[in-house]
Design an enzyme around this catalytic site. Structure first.
Site, PDB file in Angstrom:
ATOM      1  N   VAL A  13      38.235  32.394  37.549  1.00  0.00           N
ATOM      2  CA  VAL A  13      39.375  32.355  36.638  1.00  0.00           C
ATOM      3  C   VAL A  13      39.055  33.441  35.615  1.00  0.00           C
ATOM      4  O   VAL A  13      38.225  33.246  34.738  1.00  0.00           O
ATOM      5  CB  VAL A  13      39.550  30.968  35.990  1.00  0.00           C
ATOM      6  CG1 VAL A  13      40.689  30.986  34.981  1.00  0.00           C
ATOM      7  CG2 VAL A  13      39.809  29.904  37.064  1.00  0.00           C
ATOM      8  N   PRO A  14      39.651  34.629  35.763  1.00  0.00           N
ATOM      9  CA  PRO A  14      39.135  35.864  35.163  1.00  0.00           C
ATOM     10  C   PRO A  14      39.390  36.059  33.663  1.00  0.00           C
ATOM     11  O   PRO A  14      40.179  36.909  33.251  1.00  0.00           O
ATOM     12  CB  PRO A  14      39.820  36.952  35.986  1.00  0.00           C
ATOM     13  CG  PRO A  14      41.118  36.337  36.387  1.00  0.00           C
ATOM     14  CD  PRO A  14      40.811  34.882  36.620  1.00  0.00           C
ATOM     15  N   CYS A  15      38.663  35.323  32.842  1.00  0.00           N
ATOM     16  CA  CYS A  15      38.797  35.494  31.398  1.00  0.00           C
ATOM     17  C   CYS A  15      38.305  36.865  30.947  1.00  0.00           C
ATOM     18  O   CYS A  15      38.678  37.329  29.867  1.00  0.00           O
ATOM     19  CB  CYS A  15      38.083  34.379  30.646  1.00  0.00           C
ATOM     20  SG  CYS A  15      36.379  34.110  31.128  1.00  0.00           S
ATOM     21  N   HIS A  16      37.508  37.523  31.771  1.00  0.00           N
ATOM     22  CA  HIS A  16      37.028  38.859  31.408  1.00  0.00           C
ATOM     23  C   HIS A  16      38.169  39.878  31.362  1.00  0.00           C
ATOM     24  O   HIS A  16      38.022  40.949  30.777  1.00  0.00           O
ATOM     25  CB  HIS A  16      35.936  39.331  32.384  1.00  0.00           C
ATOM     26  CG  HIS A  16      36.368  39.388  33.814  1.00  0.00           C
ATOM     27  ND1 HIS A  16      36.376  38.273  34.631  1.00  0.00           N
ATOM     28  CD2 HIS A  16      36.816  40.420  34.565  1.00  0.00           C
ATOM     29  CE1 HIS A  16      36.810  38.623  35.835  1.00  0.00           C
ATOM     30  NE2 HIS A  16      37.083  39.933  35.815  1.00  0.00           N
ATOM     31  N   ARG A  17      39.308  39.569  31.938  1.00  0.00           N
ATOM     32  CA  ARG A  17      40.444  40.491  31.942  1.00  0.00           C
ATOM     33  C   ARG A  17      41.261  40.433  30.646  1.00  0.00           C
ATOM     34  O   ARG A  17      42.265  41.122  30.519  1.00  0.00           O
ATOM     35  CB  ARG A  17      41.350  40.210  33.138  1.00  0.00           C
ATOM     36  CG  ARG A  17      40.673  40.499  34.463  1.00  0.00           C
ATOM     37  CD  ARG A  17      41.574  40.247  35.647  1.00  0.00           C
ATOM     38  NE  ARG A  17      40.795  40.341  36.876  1.00  0.00           N
ATOM     39  CZ  ARG A  17      41.133  39.754  38.016  1.00  0.00           C
ATOM     40  NH1 ARG A  17      42.255  39.053  38.090  1.00  0.00           N
ATOM     41  NH2 ARG A  17      40.363  39.869  39.080  1.00  0.00           N
TER      42      ARG A  17
END
Length: 161
Positions: free
Chosen positions: A120-124
């Protein structure tokens, strides 16, 4: 809940799964839990993470199990999954997309509480003006993930080998 540890270019990743699917990804080995070799959803997650870090996978296809979080946090986590690979959105853009235009800081808190990082790409999610700010795994990891995705997306979009 079952736990496994997988190696990655950003250090060991602790993966957790329950009977429904993957429910956790942490950036270090979790103390006080018993780790086992990946099986079932954990094996699928380990395989997909390996392909992601190799630049061969741009969309995870795993059963997820999210049993916590406020309604707002869940909305933010869901929104994260719609940000295309190799792209970013700001905290403010995510806040507006989930119905709280003034909620950029709350989006940051939700990112920090994301139980399934990378997948779940919170880095984006980045700061205003595209600034690299905030990440529970540390800014060097966030930078690595964004650079990986940018490089792979460029190669894919421009057919560069």
């Amino acid at each position: 809940m079952r736990w496994s540890v997988v190696d990655s270019p950003i250090g060991p990743l602790s993966l957790a799964a329950d009977e429904t699917g993957v429910c956790g990804l942490r950036f270090e080995e979790v103390e006080g839990v018993e780790f086992a070799p990946p099986a079932g959803a954990l094996a699928a997650a380990a395989e997909q993470l390996s392909a992601y870090f190799a630049g061969d996978l741009t969309d995870f296809d795993l059963p997820l199990s999210v049993r916590r979080g406020s309604e707002f946090e869940r909305a933010v986590w869901q929104r994260m999954t719609t940000i295309p690979y190799g792209r970013t959105e700001t905290y403010g853009e995510v806040a507006a997309a989930v119905g709280d235009p003034g909620g950029a800081r709350a989006v940051g808190v939700a990112c920090n509480r994301n139980p399934i990082a990378v997948i779940v790409p919170c880095h984006r999610i980045v700061g205003a003006g595209g600034k690299l700010v905030g990440f529970g795994g540390g800014l060097p990891r966030k930078s690595f993930l964004l650079e990986l995705e940018a490089r792979v997306a460029f190669q894919r979009d421009w057919a560069v080998s």
